[in-house]
Design an enzyme around this catalytic site. Sequence first.
Site, PDB file in Angstrom:
ATOM      1  N   TYR A 133      18.886   4.955   4.905  1.00 19.89           N
ATOM      2  CA  TYR A 133      18.741   3.598   4.337  1.00 19.89           C
ATOM      3  C   TYR A 133      18.568   2.593   5.462  1.00 19.89           C
ATOM      4  CZ  TYR A 133      19.247   3.425  -0.702  1.00 19.89           C
ATOM      5  OH  TYR A 133      18.995   3.480  -2.039  1.00 19.89           O
ATOM      6  N   GLU A 184      17.674  -1.250   4.859  1.00 26.24           N
ATOM      7  CA  GLU A 184      17.265  -2.573   4.381  1.00 26.24           C
ATOM      8  C   GLU A 184      17.135  -3.551   5.552  1.00 26.24           C
ATOM      9  OE1 GLU A 184      19.338  -0.712   2.696  1.00 26.24           O
ATOM     10  OE2 GLU A 184      19.340  -1.192   0.544  1.00 26.24           O
ATOM     11  N   ASP A 226      -7.669  -7.247  -1.588  1.00 25.53           N
ATOM     12  CA  ASP A 226      -7.054  -5.965  -1.958  1.00 25.53           C
ATOM     13  C   ASP A 226      -8.053  -4.890  -1.562  1.00 25.53           C
ATOM     14  OD1 ASP A 226      -6.307  -3.639  -3.263  1.00 25.53           O
ATOM     15  OD2 ASP A 226      -5.580  -4.658  -5.057  1.00 25.53           O
ATOM     16  N   THR A 250      -3.242   0.092  -0.156  1.00 28.25           N
ATOM     17  CA  THR A 250      -2.440   1.304  -0.241  1.00 28.25           C
ATOM     18  C   THR A 250      -2.838   2.172   0.955  1.00 28.25           C
ATOM     19  OG1 THR A 250      -4.100   2.245  -1.720  1.00 28.25           O
ATOM     20  CG2 THR A 250      -2.132   1.332  -2.745  1.00 28.25           C
ATOM     21  N   LYS A 252      -5.471   6.350  -0.216  1.00 30.71           N
ATOM     22  CA  LYS A 252      -6.801   6.556  -0.807  1.00 30.71           C
ATOM     23  C   LYS A 252      -7.769   6.948   0.313  1.00 30.71           C
ATOM     24  CE  LYS A 252      -5.896   3.582  -4.808  1.00 30.71           C
ATOM     25  NZ  LYS A 252      -4.786   2.654  -4.571  1.00 30.71           N
ATOM     26  N   ARG A 292       1.485   8.319   0.042  1.00 31.26           N
ATOM     27  CA  ARG A 292       1.475   7.291  -1.005  1.00 31.26           C
ATOM     28  C   ARG A 292       2.362   6.143  -0.561  1.00 31.26           C
ATOM     29  NH1 ARG A 292      -1.022   9.468  -5.473  1.00 31.26           N
ATOM     30  NH2 ARG A 292      -0.681   7.487  -6.511  1.00 31.26           N
TER      31      ARG A 292
HETATM   32  N1  DSN Z   1      -4.765   4.013  -9.776  1.00 31.97           N
HETATM   33  C1  DSN Z   1      -5.593   3.452  -8.733  1.00 31.97           C
HETATM   34  C2  DSN Z   1      -7.008   3.872  -8.880  1.00 31.97           C
HETATM   35  O1  DSN Z   1      -7.251   4.968  -9.350  1.00 31.97           O
HETATM   36  O2  DSN Z   1      -7.899   3.129  -8.520  1.00 31.97           O
HETATM   37  C3  DSN Z   1      -5.471   1.982  -8.641  1.00 31.97           C
HETATM   38  O3  DSN Z   1      -4.155   1.593  -8.589  1.00 31.97           O
END
Ligand code: DSN
Length: 421
Positions: free
Chosen positions: A58, A60, A204, A230, A233, A239
Amino acid sequence: MAYVHPRFDAIRATDPEVADLVVAEAEREAGAIRLIASENYASEAVMAATGSVFTNKYSEGYAGKRYYEGQRVVDQVETLAIERAKALFGAEHANVQPYSGSPANLAVYLAFAEPGDTIMGMSLAAGGHLTHGHKVSATGKWFDAVGYGVRKETGRIDLDDVRELALEHRPKILFCGGTAVPRTIDFAGFAEIAAEVDALLVADIAHIAGLVAGGAHPSPIGHAPVVMTTTHKSLRGPRGAMILTDADHASAIDKAVFPGLQGGPHNHTTAAIAVALSEASTDEFAEYAHRIVTNARALGEVLAERGLDLVSGGTDNHLLLVDLTPTAIGGKPAAQALDRAGIVCNYNAVPFDPKPPFNPSGLRLGTPAVTSRGMGPDEMAAIGNWIVDVVEADGDDEVEQRVRNEVTDLVGSFPAPGITL
Ligand code: DSN
């Protein structure tokens, strides 16, 4: 078949049921052509870091200012991830603690808007994200959300339309980026609009972060003071998520992430983000990012040649949005048929979709994962032909089985990174 993973034997010894599921998922991921535009194959190093002892801690707070003792090592790993993120994207500040993309966007709102404020983003129906103000999302319930879309004739964002809407509604925050946008985002153009209406521009880049890191898409840094992504991807990490800001917006974001929205950061994810950022800073990754785009274009060309409609006519990035409105089959049955044939994608709304979101008219296809396996334009041509065969077959078992067999032959020659079967 045995699944070989640094910690796999421990799972098998403790919990054979979960071990079997891990093997089944590994086999599924290795045995299919994965075209979900937001998915990838994380490297073995990224997965090993995710499964490391950092999950036990932990912490924080932020490096040097924590609420628990024992942070000597965690501080180093978080600082390493931050410094790598800043260097890779050229940002002045990075927060690597957001649990994922949606909490990261919520932190942006918490930092820079009050409930009831007007915010503006691309509507989900046109290719945006739930957290850009969709009515079922907290962001649509707590804010006065205005959505922009694309032009019907072009399938593309028209910045004159965005400007007109922004001048009418004067949003406090203007989001650009989305989840089903096949064309380059004009960050400089959005920045001009944001300046005209005195809005904070937030980019984004969750989908395209790997392309930005590798120089295959223009960077929002210098145009958007706040950038969210994120990490799992096209960036090919674990993740998680990051928020990159200029110096002026740094402290508000840090306070919003913790203590505003989250508790303890997921340090195992932070360690894996650091690994992924190191991997993404290589020439090999830059070449990978460019190959993602080359592959998406090659796939789009075959689909178009065989008569499928592509929203905006093609792609500049990693994804294609196929409009099946003119065909006999809808997006959902087409995605299900493709899954049976070993090609995994998702059904998706297309702009101005006459059908509802749970049974829409489109398919979204992306090339980050297949490119990670080393596939190139020749394989994209084969995949494109199989997709059209299955779509045209409209549920015919024989066609689906024939394609499934050909898919199995193809994937056998392209090992899935991080998965040893
Ligand atoms: N679930 C993601 C996507 O497939 O684009 C977006 O959050």
